[in-house]
Design an enzyme around this catalytic site. Sequence first.
Site, PDB file in Angstrom:
ATOM      1  N   GLU A  48       0.807  -1.176  -0.085  1.00 30.93           N
ATOM      2  CA  GLU A  48      -0.137   0.037   0.015  1.00 30.93           C
ATOM      3  C   GLU A  48       0.983   1.251   0.068  1.00 30.93           C
ATOM      4  O   GLU A  48       2.017   1.213   0.253  1.00 30.93           O
ATOM      5  CB  GLU A  48      -0.893  -0.182   1.168  1.00 30.93           C
ATOM      6  CG  GLU A  48      -2.428  -0.316   0.810  1.00 30.93           C
ATOM      7  CD  GLU A  48      -3.060   0.838   0.190  1.00 30.93           C
ATOM      8  OE1 GLU A  48      -2.429   1.658  -0.443  1.00 30.93           O
ATOM      9  OE2 GLU A  48      -4.304   0.608  -0.046  1.00 30.93           O
TER      10      GLU A  48
ATOM     11  N   ASN B 298     -10.253   4.447   1.017  1.00 31.19           N
ATOM     12  CA  ASN B 298      -9.335   4.507  -0.105  1.00 31.19           C
ATOM     13  C   ASN B 298      -9.385   5.517  -0.852  1.00 31.19           C
ATOM     14  O   ASN B 298     -10.413   6.506  -0.677  1.00 31.19           O
ATOM     15  CB  ASN B 298      -9.593   3.059  -0.793  1.00 31.19           C
ATOM     16  CG  ASN B 298      -8.596   1.888  -0.189  1.00 31.19           C
ATOM     17  OD1 ASN B 298      -7.444   1.993   0.205  1.00 31.19           O
ATOM     18  ND2 ASN B 298      -9.433   0.816   0.013  1.00 31.19           N
TER      19      ASN B 298
ATOM     20  N   ASP C  47      -9.901   0.723  -4.891  1.00 29.82           N
ATOM     21  CA  ASP C  47      -8.972   0.998  -3.970  1.00 29.82           C
ATOM     22  C   ASP C  47      -8.097   2.196  -3.853  1.00 29.82           C
ATOM     23  O   ASP C  47      -8.837   3.211  -4.224  1.00 29.82           O
ATOM     24  CB  ASP C  47      -8.057  -0.547  -4.123  1.00 29.82           C
ATOM     25  CG  ASP C  47      -7.529  -0.785  -2.852  1.00 29.82           C
ATOM     26  OD1 ASP C  47      -6.575   0.050  -2.003  1.00 29.82           O
ATOM     27  OD2 ASP C  47      -7.739  -1.949  -2.298  1.00 29.82           O
TER      28      ASP C  47
END
Length: 283
Positions: free
Chosen positions: A12, A143, A193
């Site tokens: 991430e 997100n 995302d």
Amino acid sequence: MIFDNRPCTLGEGPLWHPIRQQLFWFDIIGQRLLTRTDAGPAEWHFPEMVSAAGWIDRDSLLIASETALFRFNLETGTQTHLIALESDSPKTRSNDGRADPQGGFWIGTMGKVEGPGTPAMGAIYRYYRGELRRLFAPIAIPNSISFPPGGTSACFTDTVTGRVLRVALDAQGWPKGEPEPFLDLTAQGLHPDGAVFDAEGIFWLAQWGASRVAAYAPDGTFLRAVPFDAPHTSCPAFGGDTLYCTTALHNMDAAARAAHPNAGKTFMAKGIATGQPEHQVIP
């Protein structure tokens, strides 16, 4: 093309540092910050989960962890506490985050336990010149925190809803008015995302489970998709005209991992679009 072959359980928060010309990213569950240069790979390990960062100066990052925002010196490894982030809630952690054009830093939190029927335990916050303010709650999986050119709006999502929202910003970067729909991906069964805007205002969105980063025009029209050889694409970042993308092994069983040997690695695709320089955090 694989940029770095170290598999992340939950890759991430990729950040292209415009001064260092260097990519940094996180393995949230692995509790580490990763990078690589011409000299090779490097990483730092932390006592709790870390997930997102913004750059303060050449040698300093603002990093979001389970319990705080802190300043991290890349040369010495020194941590300086800035402000607590849900430090009284052991059931939550930080997730997606990004610096805004006004020098603030947006960060989302979420429950450590995910799944159907799990209550939304998180929120989206903004840190600006020493103040941390909660903006939106409750959020299950925050997100897509991203900022189009111009500094007048921000985007974000709660991944479980399948919809990306857009909210107007005032001159200091605080939201004004209510968030409005930008993208609705529910009919396609896509899961938004991490995301980033390029210099032309095109929205580049990683879609969890879809092995791609998709590009959308400012009006939400689908333009194209860049495929990557891993199912769980988690967050994109631009370094010049190169698109980087983190991926994850999270929620993949042994059979899925065997079928996707590059899952969890960090990818790159050159000549995609020109990115905006990542905004500087003013702590």
